[in-house]
Design a protein around this motif. Structure first.
Motif, PDB file in Angstrom:
ATOM      1  N   ALA A 194       0.812  -1.214   0.000  1.00 22.39           N
ATOM      2  CA  ALA A 194       0.000   0.000   0.000  1.00 22.39           C
ATOM      3  C   ALA A 194       0.850   1.270   0.000  1.00 22.39           C
ATOM      4  O   ALA A 194       0.297   2.372   0.081  1.00 22.39           O
ATOM      5  N   LEU A 195       2.174   1.132  -0.095  1.00 22.91           N
ATOM      6  CA  LEU A 195       3.073   2.273   0.023  1.00 22.91           C
ATOM      7  C   LEU A 195       3.627   2.688  -1.331  1.00 22.91           C
ATOM      8  O   LEU A 195       3.688   1.891  -2.268  1.00 22.91           O
ATOM      9  N   ASP A 196       4.045   3.947  -1.411  1.00 25.73           N
ATOM     10  CA  ASP A 196       4.731   4.422  -2.608  1.00 25.73           C
ATOM     11  C   ASP A 196       6.025   3.644  -2.800  1.00 25.73           C
ATOM     12  O   ASP A 196       6.662   3.204  -1.823  1.00 25.73           O
ATOM     13  N   VAL A 197       6.432   3.496  -4.047  1.00 26.73           N
ATOM     14  CA  VAL A 197       7.643   2.730  -4.359  1.00 26.73           C
ATOM     15  C   VAL A 197       8.848   3.318  -3.636  1.00 26.73           C
ATOM     16  O   VAL A 197       9.721   2.580  -3.155  1.00 26.73           O
ATOM     17  N   SER A 198       8.905   4.641  -3.516  1.00 28.41           N
ATOM     18  CA  SER A 198      10.053   5.285  -2.875  1.00 28.41           C
ATOM     19  C   SER A 198      10.148   4.963  -1.393  1.00 28.41           C
ATOM     20  O   SER A 198      11.217   5.055  -0.794  1.00 28.41           O
ATOM     21  N   VAL A 199       9.013   4.561  -0.791  1.00 32.64           N
ATOM     22  CA  VAL A 199       8.980   4.280   0.649  1.00 32.64           C
ATOM     23  C   VAL A 199       9.136   2.790   0.932  1.00 32.64           C
ATOM     24  O   VAL A 199       9.555   2.391   2.014  1.00 32.64           O
ATOM     25  N   GLN A 200       8.808   1.950  -0.060  1.00 33.06           N
ATOM     26  CA  GLN A 200       8.812   0.507   0.162  1.00 33.06           C
ATOM     27  C   GLN A 200      10.169  -0.005   0.627  1.00 33.06           C
ATOM     28  O   GLN A 200      10.249  -0.801   1.569  1.00 33.06           O
ATOM     29  N   ALA A 201      11.239   0.446  -0.022  1.00 37.32           N
ATOM     30  CA  ALA A 201      12.574  -0.040   0.336  1.00 37.32           C
ATOM     31  C   ALA A 201      12.928   0.333   1.769  1.00 37.32           C
ATOM     32  O   ALA A 201      13.567  -0.457   2.480  1.00 37.32           O
ATOM     33  N   GLN A 202      12.512   1.522   2.205  1.00 39.48           N
ATOM     34  CA  GLN A 202      12.798   1.945   3.578  1.00 39.48           C
ATOM     35  C   GLN A 202      12.140   1.018   4.587  1.00 39.48           C
ATOM     36  O   GLN A 202      12.759   0.620   5.583  1.00 39.48           O
ATOM     37  N   VAL A 203      10.874   0.661   4.339  1.00 38.16           N
ATOM     38  CA  VAL A 203      10.152  -0.200   5.273  1.00 38.16           C
ATOM     39  C   VAL A 203      10.714  -1.622   5.242  1.00 38.16           C
ATOM     40  O   VAL A 203      10.862  -2.270   6.287  1.00 38.16           O
ATOM     41  N   VAL A 204      11.042  -2.124   4.050  1.00 37.78           N
ATOM     42  CA  VAL A 204      11.633  -3.460   3.942  1.00 37.78           C
ATOM     43  C   VAL A 204      12.962  -3.512   4.703  1.00 37.78           C
ATOM     44  O   VAL A 204      13.225  -4.455   5.467  1.00 37.78           O
ATOM     45  N   ASN A 205      13.797  -2.506   4.510  1.00 39.46           N
ATOM     46  CA  ASN A 205      15.087  -2.466   5.216  1.00 39.46           C
ATOM     47  C   ASN A 205      14.889  -2.364   6.726  1.00 39.46           C
ATOM     48  O   ASN A 205      15.660  -2.947   7.502  1.00 39.46           O
ATOM     49  N   LEU A 206      13.865  -1.619   7.150  1.00 40.84           N
ATOM     50  CA  LEU A 206      13.562  -1.527   8.579  1.00 40.84           C
ATOM     51  C   LEU A 206      13.203  -2.903   9.131  1.00 40.84           C
ATOM     52  O   LEU A 206      13.698  -3.299  10.204  1.00 40.84           O
ATOM     53  N   LEU A 207      12.366  -3.658   8.424  1.00 38.61           N
ATOM     54  CA  LEU A 207      11.983  -4.991   8.888  1.00 38.61           C
ATOM     55  C   LEU A 207      13.194  -5.917   8.980  1.00 38.61           C
ATOM     56  O   LEU A 207      13.328  -6.692   9.941  1.00 38.61           O
ATOM     57  N   VAL A 208      14.092  -5.841   7.993  1.00 31.19           N
ATOM     58  CA  VAL A 208      15.294  -6.670   8.009  1.00 31.19           C
ATOM     59  C   VAL A 208      16.193  -6.291   9.187  1.00 31.19           C
ATOM     60  O   VAL A 208      16.714  -7.155   9.899  1.00 31.19           O
ATOM     61  N   ASP A 209      16.345  -4.990   9.431  1.00 30.27           N
ATOM     62  CA  ASP A 209      17.174  -4.538  10.548  1.00 30.27           C
ATOM     63  C   ASP A 209      16.588  -4.973  11.885  1.00 30.27           C
ATOM     64  O   ASP A 209      17.320  -5.411  12.792  1.00 30.27           O
ATOM     65  N   LEU A 210      15.269  -4.871  12.033  1.00 27.28           N
ATOM     66  CA  LEU A 210      14.624  -5.272  13.284  1.00 27.28           C
ATOM     67  C   LEU A 210      14.765  -6.772  13.515  1.00 27.28           C
ATOM     68  O   LEU A 210      14.961  -7.215  14.653  1.00 27.28           O
ATOM     69  N   GLN A 211      14.695  -7.545  12.448  1.00 24.62           N
ATOM     70  CA  GLN A 211      14.876  -8.989  12.592  1.00 24.62           C
ATOM     71  C   GLN A 211      16.277  -9.309  13.099  1.00 24.62           C
ATOM     72  O   GLN A 211      16.456 -10.153  13.984  1.00 24.62           O
ATOM     73  N   ARG A 212      17.255  -8.622  12.550  1.00 20.79           N
ATOM     74  CA  ARG A 212      18.640  -8.845  12.959  1.00 20.79           C
ATOM     75  C   ARG A 212      18.844  -8.447  14.425  1.00 20.79           C
ATOM     76  O   ARG A 212      19.502  -9.154  15.186  1.00 20.79           O
ATOM     77  N   GLU A 213      18.266  -7.330  14.826  1.00 14.90           N
ATOM     78  CA  GLU A 213      18.474  -6.823  16.186  1.00 14.90           C
ATOM     79  C   GLU A 213      17.704  -7.625  17.233  1.00 14.90           C
ATOM     80  O   GLU A 213      18.197  -7.844  18.351  1.00 14.90           O
ATOM     81  N   LEU A 214      16.479  -8.073  16.892  1.00 19.92           N
ATOM     82  CA  LEU A 214      15.592  -8.681  17.881  1.00 19.92           C
ATOM     83  C   LEU A 214      15.461 -10.198  17.740  1.00 19.92           C
ATOM     84  O   LEU A 214      14.791 -10.830  18.553  1.00 19.92           O
ATOM     85  N   GLY A 215      16.091 -10.773  16.712  1.00 25.75           N
ATOM     86  CA  GLY A 215      16.010 -12.220  16.529  1.00 25.75           C
ATOM     87  C   GLY A 215      14.622 -12.709  16.160  1.00 25.75           C
ATOM     88  O   GLY A 215      14.207 -13.791  16.582  1.00 25.75           O
ATOM     89  N   LEU A 216      13.899 -11.934  15.353  1.00 29.05           N
ATOM     90  CA  LEU A 216      12.520 -12.265  15.009  1.00 29.05           C
ATOM     91  C   LEU A 216      12.452 -13.363  13.952  1.00 29.05           C
ATOM     92  O   LEU A 216      13.382 -13.564  13.171  1.00 29.05           O
ATOM     93  N   THR A 217      11.324 -14.047  13.931  1.00 32.75           N
ATOM     94  CA  THR A 217      10.978 -14.979  12.871  1.00 32.75           C
ATOM     95  C   THR A 217       9.832 -14.364  12.083  1.00 32.75           C
ATOM     96  O   THR A 217       8.858 -13.905  12.671  1.00 32.75           O
ATOM     97  N   TYR A 218       9.952 -14.344  10.756  1.00 35.33           N
ATOM     98  CA  TYR A 218       8.947 -13.693   9.920  1.00 35.33           C
ATOM     99  C   TYR A 218       8.255 -14.692   9.003  1.00 35.33           C
ATOM    100  O   TYR A 218       8.875 -15.618   8.473  1.00 35.33           O
ATOM    101  N   VAL A 219       6.957 -14.456   8.782  1.00 34.84           N
ATOM    102  CA  VAL A 219       6.235 -14.973   7.623  1.00 34.84           C
ATOM    103  C   VAL A 219       5.796 -13.741   6.849  1.00 34.84           C
ATOM    104  O   VAL A 219       4.986 -12.954   7.345  1.00 34.84           O
ATOM    105  N   VAL A 220       6.352 -13.544   5.655  1.00 36.49           N
ATOM    106  CA  VAL A 220       6.059 -12.362   4.854  1.00 36.49           C
ATOM    107  C   VAL A 220       5.148 -12.766   3.704  1.00 36.49           C
ATOM    108  O   VAL A 220       5.525 -13.577   2.849  1.00 36.49           O
ATOM    109  N   ILE A 221       3.944 -12.206   3.691  1.00 34.61           N
ATOM    110  CA  ILE A 221       2.954 -12.492   2.661  1.00 34.61           C
ATOM    111  C   ILE A 221       2.997 -11.371   1.636  1.00 34.61           C
ATOM    112  O   ILE A 221       2.904 -10.186   1.990  1.00 34.61           O
ATOM    113  N   ALA A 222       3.160 -11.709   0.362  1.00 34.80           N
ATOM    114  CA  ALA A 222       3.293 -10.676  -0.666  1.00 34.80           C
ATOM    115  C   ALA A 222       2.964 -11.243  -2.034  1.00 34.80           C
ATOM    116  O   ALA A 222       2.995 -12.457  -2.251  1.00 34.80           O
ATOM    117  N   HIS A 223       2.621 -10.342  -2.959  1.00 36.95           N
ATOM    118  CA  HIS A 223       2.513 -10.755  -4.360  1.00 36.95           C
ATOM    119  C   HIS A 223       3.696 -10.250  -5.162  1.00 36.95           C
ATOM    120  O   HIS A 223       3.864 -10.614  -6.322  1.00 36.95           O
TER     121      HIS A 223
END
Length: 343
Positions: A194-223
């Motif tokens: 639902a985000l602009d293309v220019s913002v998508q990479a920022q949010v994706v990188n944020l999720l990757v960084d948070l996973q690294r810092e917090l040891g999260l497990t993700y299920v990412v649903i996408a088309h």
């Protein structure tokens, strides 16, 4: 790829034979069930601790319903979901409530999932208060500031309302709310679509960084296969309620085995114009069949360029391992991909 530490061999989350069938009701005075929408129809998945599983497929394939079923936000019609050894499908309300802090969800549309009458600070503090994870108002406010800082928002954002933020900022609030209870597992349902293309990479990188810092497990649903490839360790490809291919993300994107996966990848633009002009494109014929009346046999056979009516229209293929870590549901995988037929 995932930014987490290497995953261990034990699944944190597993699903076996999960089905979600919604009844179709007819009648004026008395509702009667005349059929079912088979949104999810027999899905097996495993997600190991610390890894990211991408679930990909076109709209209407059942991937969002699957994500909700894994957390029991919708009730599975059949099958079993286990989280860290606990049968989630067998828990009563109190047992599910105790488990909820460890399993959270990021929704596709943050504006729809946030209360417009509630400030961001109140939205983040509510689950903390409900589960008693901070002492007193000062403790909750301190935790809210920590969450806002973790997702790159200023402390002053706590006093503002959802409509005062941009789409990317609202999604950051949604991520902060998912992290409020310090979960082990996060299911992200189309987190950037639902985000602009220019913002998508920022949010994706944020999720990757948070996973690294917090040891999260993700299920990412996408088309969007580009998002899935960047974030995921493994990918499950869904079509009309079922999984048709699973395997390591890089392998599937480099060498897809199922005709549907090939078609999805052929639709992803390539940045190199020389490659883009010569690469093969697979155009699927027809529309996605209705999940209320799925085709017999292989559900993809009505659109598959390789289908054989004597087999594909009568026998539903099961997921089978074709190489270590790669499973595919197709009768003629080897034939399609240059080897010998399995039939």
């Amino acid at each position: 790829m995932s930014g987490a530490a290497p995953a261990n061999d034990l699944p944190l989350l597993s699903a076996t034979g999960v089905q979600v069938h919604f009844p179709i009701k007819r009648g004026v005075l008395i509702d009667r069930t005349v059929g079912h929408v088979k949104a999810v129809d027999g899905v097996d998945l495993e997600v190991r601790q610390g890894e990211t599983l991408g679930v990909v497929g076109e709209s209407g394939c059942g991937k969002s319903t699957l994500g909700r079923a894994l957390l029991r936000l919708v009730e599975p019609t059949a099958g079993r979901v286990e989280f860290d050894g606990t049968d989630v499908t067998a828990l009563d309300r109190s047992g599910l409530r105790r488990l909820r802090p460890r399993m959270q969800m990021i929704f596709q549309d943050p504006m729809a999932s946030l209360d417009p009458r509630q400030s961001v600070g109140a939205a983040l503090a509510e689950p903390i208060r409900a589960h008693g994870l901070a002492e007193g108002r000062a403790g909750r406010e301190r935790r809210v500031r920590e969450l806002l800082d973790a997702v790159g928002l200023p402390a002053s954002a706590a006093g503002r309302f959802p409509h005062e933020f941009s789409g990317g900022q609202r999604q950051r609030v949604g991520i902060a709310r998912a992290l409020a209870l310090s979960p082990d597992l996060v299911i992200a349902d189309e987190p950037v679509s639902a985000l602009d293309v220019s913002v998508q990479a920022q949010v994706v990188n944020l999720l990757v960084d948070l996973q690294r810092e917090l040891g999260l497990t993700y299920v990412v649903i996408a088309h969007d296969l580009a998002v899935v490839r960047h974030m995921s360790d493994r990918v499950a490809v869904m079509y009309l309620g079922g999984v048709v291919e699973q395997g390591p993300s890089e392998e599937i994107c480099r060498e897809p085995l199922h005709p549907y996966t090939k078609a999805l990848l052929s639709a992803v633009p390539v940045a190199d114009p020389d490659v883009e002009t010569v690469r093969e494109r697979i155009i699927l014929r027809g529309d996605l069949p209705s999940p209320a009346d799925p085709p017999a046999g292989c559900r993809f056979h009505t659109r598959c360029p390789f289908a054989r009516p004597d087999v594909c229209a009568t026998e539903r293929p099961v997921l089978r391992e074709v190489t270590p870590g790669r499973t595919v549901a197709c009768h003629f995988t080897e034939t399609i991909n240059g080897g010998e037929s399995t039939k």
